[in-house]
Motif scaffolding. Structure first.
Motif, PDB file in Angstrom:
ATOM      1  N   LEU A  24     -11.221  -0.214  21.335  1.00  0.00           N
ATOM      2  CA  LEU A  24     -12.113   0.729  20.664  1.00  0.00           C
ATOM      3  C   LEU A  24     -13.342   0.016  20.101  1.00  0.00           C
ATOM      4  N   PRO A  25     -14.457   0.728  19.965  1.00  0.00           N
ATOM      5  CA  PRO A  25     -15.604   0.146  19.259  1.00  0.00           C
ATOM      6  C   PRO A  25     -15.172  -0.223  17.837  1.00  0.00           C
ATOM      7  N   GLU A  26     -15.771  -1.241  17.272  1.00  0.00           N
ATOM      8  CA  GLU A  26     -15.335  -1.745  15.972  1.00  0.00           C
ATOM      9  C   GLU A  26     -15.280  -0.662  14.896  1.00  0.00           C
ATOM     10  N   ARG A  27     -16.233   0.259  14.879  1.00  0.00           N
ATOM     11  CA  ARG A  27     -16.265   1.295  13.834  1.00  0.00           C
ATOM     12  C   ARG A  27     -15.083   2.269  13.958  1.00  0.00           C
ATOM     13  N   GLU A  28     -14.412   2.284  15.121  1.00  0.00           N
ATOM     14  CA  GLU A  28     -13.259   3.166  15.332  1.00  0.00           C
ATOM     15  C   GLU A  28     -11.926   2.423  15.231  1.00  0.00           C
ATOM     16  N   ARG A  29     -11.985   1.136  14.879  1.00  0.00           N
ATOM     17  CA  ARG A  29     -10.766   0.335  14.792  1.00  0.00           C
ATOM     18  C   ARG A  29     -10.159   0.340  13.389  1.00  0.00           C
ATOM     19  N   TYR A  30     -10.300   1.431  12.679  1.00  0.00           N
ATOM     20  CA  TYR A  30      -9.624   1.541  11.390  1.00  0.00           C
ATOM     21  C   TYR A  30      -8.130   1.709  11.674  1.00  0.00           C
ATOM     22  N   PRO A  31      -7.281   1.565  10.656  1.00  0.00           N
ATOM     23  CA  PRO A  31      -5.831   1.565  10.903  1.00  0.00           C
ATOM     24  C   PRO A  31      -5.359   2.747  11.747  1.00  0.00           C
ATOM     25  N   LEU A  32      -4.400   2.447  12.603  1.00  0.00           N
ATOM     26  CA  LEU A  32      -3.808   3.479  13.450  1.00  0.00           C
ATOM     27  C   LEU A  32      -3.009   4.468  12.594  1.00  0.00           C
ATOM     28  N   PRO A  33      -2.795   5.681  13.099  1.00  0.00           N
ATOM     29  CA  PRO A  33      -2.095   6.704  12.310  1.00  0.00           C
ATOM     30  C   PRO A  33      -0.748   6.284  11.716  1.00  0.00           C
ATOM     31  N   PRO A  34       0.104   5.538  12.422  1.00  0.00           N
ATOM     32  CA  PRO A  34       1.357   5.179  11.741  1.00  0.00           C
ATOM     33  C   PRO A  34       1.119   4.434  10.416  1.00  0.00           C
ATOM     34  N   ARG A  35       0.128   3.548  10.374  1.00  0.00           N
ATOM     35  CA  ARG A  35      -0.191   2.823   9.129  1.00  0.00           C
ATOM     36  C   ARG A  35      -0.791   3.790   8.116  1.00  0.00           C
ATOM     37  N   GLU A  36      -1.717   4.627   8.559  1.00  0.00           N
ATOM     38  CA  GLU A  36      -2.346   5.580   7.641  1.00  0.00           C
ATOM     39  C   GLU A  36      -1.295   6.503   7.011  1.00  0.00           C
ATOM     40  N   ILE A  37      -0.384   6.982   7.828  1.00  0.00           N
ATOM     41  CA  ILE A  37       0.654   7.905   7.359  1.00  0.00           C
ATOM     42  C   ILE A  37       1.591   7.199   6.380  1.00  0.00           C
ATOM     43  N   ALA A  38       2.084   6.035   6.775  1.00  0.00           N
ATOM     44  CA  ALA A  38       3.028   5.306   5.915  1.00  0.00           C
ATOM     45  C   ALA A  38       2.398   4.950   4.575  1.00  0.00           C
ATOM     46  N   MET A  39       1.137   4.537   4.597  1.00  0.00           N
ATOM     47  CA  MET A  39       0.491   4.151   3.345  1.00  0.00           C
ATOM     48  C   MET A  39       0.130   5.366   2.498  1.00  0.00           C
ATOM     49  N   ALA A  40      -0.177   6.495   3.116  1.00  0.00           N
ATOM     50  CA  ALA A  40      -0.434   7.716   2.346  1.00  0.00           C
ATOM     51  C   ALA A  40       0.844   8.151   1.621  1.00  0.00           C
ATOM     52  N   VAL A  41       1.966   8.077   2.317  1.00  0.00           N
ATOM     53  CA  VAL A  41       3.246   8.448   1.701  1.00  0.00           C
ATOM     54  C   VAL A  41       3.613   7.435   0.606  1.00  0.00           C
ATOM     55  N   ALA A  42       3.388   6.149   0.871  1.00  0.00           N
ATOM     56  CA  ALA A  42       3.672   5.119  -0.141  1.00  0.00           C
ATOM     57  C   ALA A  42       2.794   5.327  -1.381  1.00  0.00           C
ATOM     58  N   GLU A  43       1.549   5.716  -1.166  1.00  0.00           N
ATOM     59  CA  GLU A  43       0.640   6.004  -2.288  1.00  0.00           C
ATOM     60  C   GLU A  43       1.159   7.182  -3.099  1.00  0.00           C
ATOM     61  N   ASP A  44       1.550   8.254  -2.415  1.00  0.00           N
ATOM     62  CA  ASP A  44       2.077   9.440  -3.105  1.00  0.00           C
ATOM     63  C   ASP A  44       3.353   9.120  -3.878  1.00  0.00           C
ATOM     64  N   ALA A  45       4.142   8.176  -3.344  1.00  0.00           N
ATOM     65  CA  ALA A  45       5.385   7.783  -4.012  1.00  0.00           C
ATOM     66  C   ALA A  45       5.143   6.776  -5.134  1.00  0.00           C
ATOM     67  N   GLY A  46       3.899   6.297  -5.252  1.00  0.00           N
ATOM     68  CA  GLY A  46       3.558   5.349  -6.306  1.00  0.00           C
ATOM     69  C   GLY A  46       4.012   3.923  -6.049  1.00  0.00           C
ATOM     70  N   VAL A  47       4.247   3.577  -4.780  1.00  0.00           N
ATOM     71  CA  VAL A  47       4.731   2.223  -4.489  1.00  0.00           C
ATOM     72  C   VAL A  47       3.756   1.375  -3.661  1.00  0.00           C
ATOM     73  N   ARG A  48       2.709   1.985  -3.155  1.00  0.00           N
ATOM     74  CA  ARG A  48       1.802   1.250  -2.266  1.00  0.00           C
ATOM     75  C   ARG A  48       1.274  -0.029  -2.916  1.00  0.00           C
ATOM     76  N   GLN A  49       0.868   0.062  -4.157  1.00  0.00           N
ATOM     77  CA  GLN A  49       0.280  -1.100  -4.833  1.00  0.00           C
ATOM     78  C   GLN A  49       1.283  -2.235  -5.034  1.00  0.00           C
ATOM     79  N   HIS A  50       2.562  -1.947  -4.899  1.00  0.00           N
ATOM     80  CA  HIS A  50       3.600  -2.959  -5.057  1.00  0.00           C
ATOM     81  C   HIS A  50       3.992  -3.623  -3.738  1.00  0.00           C
ATOM     82  N   LEU A  51       3.410  -3.158  -2.636  1.00  0.00           N
ATOM     83  CA  LEU A  51       3.756  -3.689  -1.319  1.00  0.00           C
ATOM     84  C   LEU A  51       2.748  -4.750  -0.891  1.00  0.00           C
TER      85      LEU A  51
END
Length: 154
Positions: free
Chosen positions: A29-56
């Motif tokens: 992908l062009p560099e501007r489209e190489r942001y994290p893939l959906p599995p990472r985005e999804i897992a980190m969104a859920v971790a954020e909602d659970a209040g644990v992302r900052q501890h990982l």
């Protein structure tokens, strides 16, 4: 062996080539489209909602992402196996169709509805093509594995 278990194991295994395809295509992908893939985005969104992302730390974030990604592959694979038995489609075709249905249901429906991820329509075309292709790879592999297991276990 139980059809649901066969599907779960096949879905888990099918996530391996899917993940390899995603990673390979992501690098193209062009560099501007190489942001994290959906599995990472999804897992980190859920971790954020659970209040644990900052501890990982980074290795833990990777582990959580992979566990969630492979778990979702297993769960959706478990749903496929009972359907496949009733289908008249060839395994690769039925599996590909199921993979597309999982993509559409997840990225156009479930994930946006839960506020976890923006809908696929908000992402660049190449990223959608990457994810659709990866889900076809997963689905074809799933269909073939479930079919093969069904023949072996008869």
């Amino acid at each position: 062996m139980n059809k649901i278990l066969v599907g779960a194991l096949a879905g888990l295994a099918a996530t391996v080539p899917m993940t390899a395809a995603m990673e390979s295509m992501h690098r193209l992908l062009p560099e501007r489209e190489r942001y994290p893939l959906p599995p990472r985005e999804i897992a980190m969104a859920v971790a954020e909602d659970a209040g644990v992302r900052q501890h990982l730390d980074e290795p833990e974030r990777t582990s959580v992402t992979l566990a969630a990604h492979f778990g979702y592959g297993a769960m959706t694979g478990a749903m496929y196996a009972p359907l496949a038995q009733r289908s008249q489609w060839r395994p690769a075709i039925g599996g590909a169709g199921f993979g597309l249905a999982v993509w559409a249901g997840s990225y156009l429906g479930l994930l946006p509805a839960l506020g976890i991820l923006t809908p696929a329509t908000a992402h660049p075309t190449r990223r959608n093509a990457l994810m659709i292709t990866a889900h076809v790879v997963w689905g074809v592999t799933l269909g073939l594995l479930v079919d093969r297991a069904g023949k072996i276990l008869k």
